[in-house]
Design a protein around this motif. Structure first.
Motif, PDB file in Angstrom:
ATOM      1  N   THR A  36       0.825  -1.210   0.000  1.00 34.15           N
ATOM      2  CA  THR A  36       0.000   0.000   0.000  1.00 34.15           C
ATOM      3  C   THR A  36       0.858   1.259   0.000  1.00 34.15           C
ATOM      4  OG1 THR A  36      -1.810  -1.125   1.161  1.00 34.15           O
ATOM      5  CG2 THR A  36      -1.772   1.280   1.257  1.00 34.15           C
ATOM      6  N   ASP A  37       1.938   1.254   0.793  1.00 33.53           N
ATOM      7  CA  ASP A  37       2.814   2.428   0.842  1.00 33.53           C
ATOM      8  C   ASP A  37       3.474   2.677  -0.513  1.00 33.53           C
ATOM      9  OD1 ASP A  37       2.213   2.903   3.473  1.00 33.53           O
ATOM     10  OD2 ASP A  37       3.960   1.836   4.265  1.00 33.53           O
ATOM     11  N   LEU A  40       0.904   4.128  -2.826  1.00 35.29           N
ATOM     12  CA  LEU A  40       0.629   5.527  -2.508  1.00 35.29           C
ATOM     13  C   LEU A  40       1.721   6.439  -3.054  1.00 35.29           C
ATOM     14  CD1 LEU A  40      -0.763   5.303   1.142  1.00 35.29           C
ATOM     15  CD2 LEU A  40      -1.987   6.078  -0.894  1.00 35.29           C
ATOM     16  N   TRP A 165      -5.734   7.841  -2.540  1.00 33.83           N
ATOM     17  CA  TRP A 165      -5.483   7.617  -1.113  1.00 33.83           C
ATOM     18  C   TRP A 165      -6.700   6.990  -0.445  1.00 33.83           C
ATOM     19  CZ3 TRP A 165      -7.519   8.823   3.590  1.00 33.83           C
ATOM     20  CH2 TRP A 165      -6.691   8.657   4.700  1.00 33.83           C
ATOM     21  N   LYS A 169      -6.350   3.381   1.150  1.00 29.76           N
ATOM     22  CA  LYS A 169      -6.338   3.369   2.615  1.00 29.76           C
ATOM     23  C   LYS A 169      -7.669   2.962   3.231  1.00 29.76           C
ATOM     24  CE  LYS A 169      -2.278   4.826   4.198  1.00 29.76           C
ATOM     25  NZ  LYS A 169      -1.495   4.082   5.224  1.00 29.76           N
TER      26      LYS A 169
END
Length: 211
Positions: A36-37, A40, A165, A169
């Protein structure tokens, strides 16, 4: 109020054309093994690349056309046709080859970093978005409206990243029904904007009377 109205008239269609909501599933599909990071970070770079490309074409587009002898009315008609073609795909809840081809997606899936291509260009900053900012910048009257065009590009860039995002998230799964509804609504806006561009171009060329 005039500047606010101009901002809405430029910002809403531009966001609909870029349509980051519809770009999310494609982005997820070409980054299946990324965290996920990492996603992003790529989404942030991709949105910044999109914003940068649009700023460059908004600033230089009319000058480029003068070099090649292309009139702005002609380009407005061409831009309107591009938007109409994109609208037809969106109304069918599809992403056509105007946005990206299968070859581009396959190449993107094989890359470690998809932020510049295919995410920034052409997933976000495609022909439709580039045509739109050129037309709006050429229509801007005075320093205030010109500043609004660039402010709108910045705002849409931020909103696009906010969409990525939110999905990355806050959403475990992208709802296909919601995606289709949003894509079709964006398609209606695209169609209306495309027709407006064509009519404006024809009126500026003296082919029809201004509405």
């Amino acid at each position: 109020m005039d500047l606010l109205r101009f901002a809405l008239l430029t910002g809403v269609p531009l966001f609909a054309i870029i349509n980051p909501v519809a770009a999310v599933p494609v982005f997820l599909a070409i980054t299946p093994t990324d965290s996920t990071d990492d996603r992003l970070r790529m989404a942030l770079r991709g949105c910044l690349v999109c914003g940068g490309i649009l700023v460059v074409f908004a600033a230089l587009g009319t000058h480029i056309f003068k070099v090649f002898g292309i009139s702005m009315p002609s380009f407005r008609v061409a831009g309107g046709l591009i938007l109409l073609l994109m609208a037809l795909d969106s109304l069918q809840a599809e992403r056509g080859k105007m946005k990206e081809t299968e070859e581009e997606l396959r190449e993107g899936a094989a890359k470690d970093d998809v932020s510049v291509t295919p995410l920034g260009v052409p997933l976000l900053a495609g022909p439709g978005a580039i045509s739109t900012v050129i037309v709006y910048e050429s229509q801007a009257q005075g320093l205030g409206q010109t500043a609004v065009v660039y402010g709108v590009i910045a705002a849409v860039t931020v909103l696009s990243y906010a969409v990525f995002w939110a999905f990355l998230k806050g959403a475990r799964r992208v709802n296909p029904l919601m995606m289709n509804i949003v894509t079709r609504l964006m398609g209606l806006l695209l169609a209306a904007t495309g027709v407006e561009f064509i009519l404006g171009g024809l009126a500026a060329a003296g082919v029809i009377k201004s509405l």
